[in-house]
Write an enzyme that holds these catalytic residues in place. Structure first.
Site, PDB file in Angstrom:
ATOM      1  CB  CYS A 162      -0.984  -0.012   1.157  1.00 26.96           C
ATOM      2  SG  CYS A 162      -0.295  -0.586   2.673  1.00 26.96           S
ATOM      3  CG  ASN A 163       3.154   2.628   2.732  1.00 27.48           C
ATOM      4  OD1 ASN A 163       2.140   3.306   2.688  1.00 27.48           O
ATOM      5  ND2 ASN A 163       3.631   2.117   3.835  1.00 27.48           N
ATOM      6  CG  HIS A 175      15.367   1.898  -3.897  1.00 26.32           C
ATOM      7  ND1 HIS A 175      15.047   3.119  -3.357  1.00 26.32           N
ATOM      8  CD2 HIS A 175      14.187   1.231  -4.050  1.00 26.32           C
ATOM      9  CE1 HIS A 175      13.737   3.193  -3.201  1.00 26.32           C
ATOM     10  NE2 HIS A 175      13.190   2.061  -3.625  1.00 26.32           N
ATOM     11  CB  SER A 207       9.137   1.292   6.086  1.00 31.48           C
ATOM     12  OG  SER A 207       9.619   0.087   5.595  1.00 31.48           O
ATOM     13  CD  GLU A 213       6.715  -1.660   7.832  1.00 33.51           C
ATOM     14  OE1 GLU A 213       6.265  -2.741   8.232  1.00 33.51           O
ATOM     15  OE2 GLU A 213       6.655  -1.273   6.662  1.00 33.51           O
ATOM     16  CD  GLU A 236       0.221 -10.572   7.047  1.00 31.55           C
ATOM     17  OE1 GLU A 236       1.273  -9.985   7.331  1.00 31.55           O
ATOM     18  OE2 GLU A 236       0.127 -11.407   6.147  1.00 31.55           O
ATOM     19  CG  MET A 237      -1.304  -3.539   6.777  1.00 29.80           C
ATOM     20  SD  MET A 237      -0.086  -2.371   7.372  1.00 29.80           S
ATOM     21  CE  MET A 237      -0.636  -0.895   6.549  1.00 29.80           C
TER      22      MET A 237
END
Lengths: 429, 275
Positions: free
Chosen positions: A52-53, A100, A110, A115, A193-194
């Protein structure tokens, strides 16, 4: 140095606003986009990471094949103008791409530095790529290296100890709105999961009940049982809003699951007691207009970043340490990468066969005490000739020109190294 | 004696200033040591204000309420007492900063008008004076707290809604705590205000023969009372809270200030002795 180029191209939470990111989030799974990218002419290997990021493509491409533009086009598939897309995209080549990737794996890039979720996501993405056969010898090596770098960073620095992902930010905000969380109720929409992680944190802060709504009820029931909560169906969503205080939404739905009008009607029945929404889904689940309602607070993952910014200084020191590890490992990998060229492989192969020949010769000679010097030299010449003849075909194979213009040297090197058990960087470097 | 009271007042004013300064430093730097100093100063400031009022009583022989100076000092004192009594029960992060500033500002305003040593006019020589005047000003004290809390609420809410978490986010208490504080202070303030109006009415009956004569001050305090009444009613029936309640508190407080000063200076009337 092999002739192909390593390219990493992508967008993340730092370079690209959520509104753009959600237009390229590949919610249809990995298979289809992977197959499409692999099919682009000029792409030799590819790996796709979509969280999602971030959305990142790691590619091994043929240089000067114009493949970059085609990849960019595919990534935005016409939904964002190419000129506009360029301001969001980052592209890294060779060494920078490796660095990277290692940074991402080590959770240094992140939203919440340190995390642990990202490594799991990286591995998951790799499973898809490997199953679809889109990665080759170079990316396989690189990704496995990335996993071990992440592990090394985790064990050698304290970066993960104070990091607790999105959920940490969610708890901070919830506390700023409600004061304390004792007796509050949480509704999870979608059982990812988040959401699970966030719920865990909230329960740790004294939240009274966790209610789970999910498309597949079985999953909802399973998750609800973990928190000794309740499972409800998606149809009951709006009705449930009346009884909860915090809503965390993370479904894979391409459309909004809650609209402003639905929430507005609930607020009246709630006697306006505050309702706190967290939308960690990409694309978004919750109507951004919710924020215009009184006593309704809505945050998406981008918003949560700025909360985390407030408490990050202590992690910075560890991040510097982790950065050093990443640099070191990048250097090592690049040495290996440069070393897997043809010559070192030939040397390694010859060295190995020579060793075997010498050892066997010595052993044989030791068992035959009656041999004279001349016979001994005969034997030695024979083994040398055998080595040379055995080497001939593999060497020709390694040195052969690429067929049909496609340079396969990396694959050939890998094949030879594997067949002859030549190990990895220690020999090549 | 006049010199001594003036000196006493100045000491009180300086203490209030130091309290506000200490709370401000604490607000910016968030140091624990400064907070302790500020809390001690706040208590000292409250004691000095009480002493000044007792001194005024001793000199004049009645509760000092009838001059502009005395009324405003009493106002500051009731805010201090309201805060300290409130603080006794539960603490709200950094709430002392705006309150100590309000107290200092009130005392500063009081310092611009002189303490009156003139004897009390006959109309005011009554046991109702301390009851009506005192209770009304104590109400103002609580309403000042509600005002400060509401301002904080509005600032923090704006930060939360605009999603830019900056200065106030780290320093202000939670919205929940502020809303609860507003509600409690409002309840107390409203109760005192009601008693203030009722006792004023009874006194008016005794002094002028009528319960209510639409004197500007009476009218305006009624308007203010209605603003608070509407807010309370809406909160209890349809759950007006948060931003709307805070905005109403600010509006009500403007009414309070107008009743106190605007009416006296702009509209006159039987209450305008307190110049």
């Amino acid at each position: 140095m092999p002739a192909e180029k390593l390219l990493l191209i992508g967008v993340n939470h730092k370079t690209t606003p959520l509104a753009v990111r959600e237009r390229i989030a590949l919610s249809g799974g990995y298979e289809e986009p992977l197959a499409k990218v692999k099919g682009l002419p000029g792409v030799k290997e590819c790996y796709l990471l979509s969280t999602c990021n971030r959305v990142e493509l790691l590619l091994v491409i043929e240089p000067d094949s114009g493949v970059e533009e085609r990849v960019v086009e595919f990534l935005f598939s016409g939904r964002v103008a190419i000129a506009e897309a360029d301001q969001y995209l980052y592209r890294h080549y060779g060494r920078a791409a490796v660095q990277h990737l290692f940074k991402v794996a080590a959770s240094l890039d992140s939203m919440v530095v340190g995390e642990a979720q990202i490594l799991g996501q990286l591995k998951e993405a790799y499973r898809h790529a490997a199953r679809n056969g889109t990665t080759g010898p170079l990316l396989n090596k690189l990704l496995h290296k990335a996993f071990s770098v992440a592990k090394r960073v985790r064990t050698e620095t304290a970066i993960g100890s104070s990091a607790v992902s999105i959920s940490y930010a969610a708890v901070q905000l919830a506390k700023k709105i409600f004061g304390h969380l004792r007796g509050r109720r949480v509704l999870l929409i979608g059982a990812g999961e988040m959401a699970e992680l966030a719920a865990e944190h909230l329960v740790g802060q004294g939240v009274e009940e966790v209610i789970v709504a999910n498309r597949t009820l079985a999953r909802a029931v399973a998750l609800a049982r973990r928190f000794s909560g309740r499972a409800v169906s998606m149809e009951e969503l709006v009705a449930q809003l009346q009884h909860v205080d915090i809503v965390i939404s993370s479904t894979g739905s391409p459309d909004l699951v809650l609209r402003r009008d639905e929430v507005k009607s609930v607020m009246r029945r709630r006697m306006n007691s505050p309702l706190f929404f967290i939308d960690i889904a990409v694309p978004r689940d919750l109507d951004p207009e919710l924020i215009t309602l009184d006593n309704v607070y809505l945050y998406d993952i981008d918003d949560l970043t700025s909360v985390v910014e407030i408490n990050k200084s202590e992690r910075d020191r560890e991040a510097v340490k982790a950065g050093r590890i990443v640099d070191e490992e990048t250097l090592k990998f690049m040495n290996w990468y440069g070393g897997v060229a043809v010559n070192p492989t030939i040397q390694a192969l010859r060295g190995k066969l020579d060793d075997i020949a010498r050892q066997e010769l010595e052993r044989t000679v030791a068992k035959m005490p009656g041999l004279g010097e001349a016979e001994r030299q005969q034997l030695a010449r024979m083994t040398e000739a055998m080595v040379a003849k055995i080497l001939h075909d593999p060497l020709m194979y390694l040195k052969s020109e690429s067929c049909a213009g496609r340079d396969r040297s990396d694959a050939k090197i890998t094949l030879v190294r594997e067949v002859f058990g030549l190990g990895s960087e220690d020999h090549g470097a | 004696m006049e010199d001594f009271t003036l000196l006493f007042f100045r000491v009180t004013l300086v203490t209030a200033f130091l309290t506000a300064a200490a709370y401000m430093v604490h607000f910016v730097a968030q140091g624990k040591k400064v907070r302790t100093i500020a809390r001690v100063l706040m208590i000292l400031s409250g004691v000095l204000q009480s002493g000044y009022i007792v001194l005024g009583f001793a000199i004049a022989g009645h509760t000092p309420l009838t001059s502009q100076h005395d009324a405003v000092v009493f106002f500051a004192w009731s805010t201090s007492i309201a805060y300290l009594s409130f603080r006794w029960r539960y603490s709200v992060k950094n709430f002392g900063t705006p309150v100590s500033m309000m107290i200092f500002l009130l005392l500063l305003v009081a310092s611009f008008s002189h303490k009156s040593f003139a004897p009390l006019p006959p109309a005011l020589q009554s046991v109702w004076l301390p009851i009506h005047g005192g209770v009304s000003l104590v109400a103002y004290g609580f309403l000042t707290l509600a005002f400060c809390g509401s301002l904080m609420y509005l600032l923090l809410e704006r930060e939360l809604k605009s999603k830019r978490f900056g200065y106030f986010f780290a320093r202000f208490p939670s919205l929940g705590a502020l809303d609860q504080l507003n509600h409690h202070c409002l309840l107390a303030g409203f109760a005192f205000l009601t008693v203030g109006i009722v006792t004023g009415s009874l006194w008016a009956r005794q002094a002028w023969g009528t319960y209510w004569q639409w004197d500007p001050k009476e009218t305006w305090s009624l308007i203010t009372w209605c603003v608070y009444l509407v807010q309370l009613h809406q909160r209890l029936t349809v759950g007006w809270r948060g931003k709307r309640a805070a905005a109403m508190s600010v509006l009500g407080f403007i009414g309070v200030l107008f009743t106190l000063w605007g009416v006296t200076y702009l509209l006159g009337g039987v209450h305008s002795y307190a110049r």
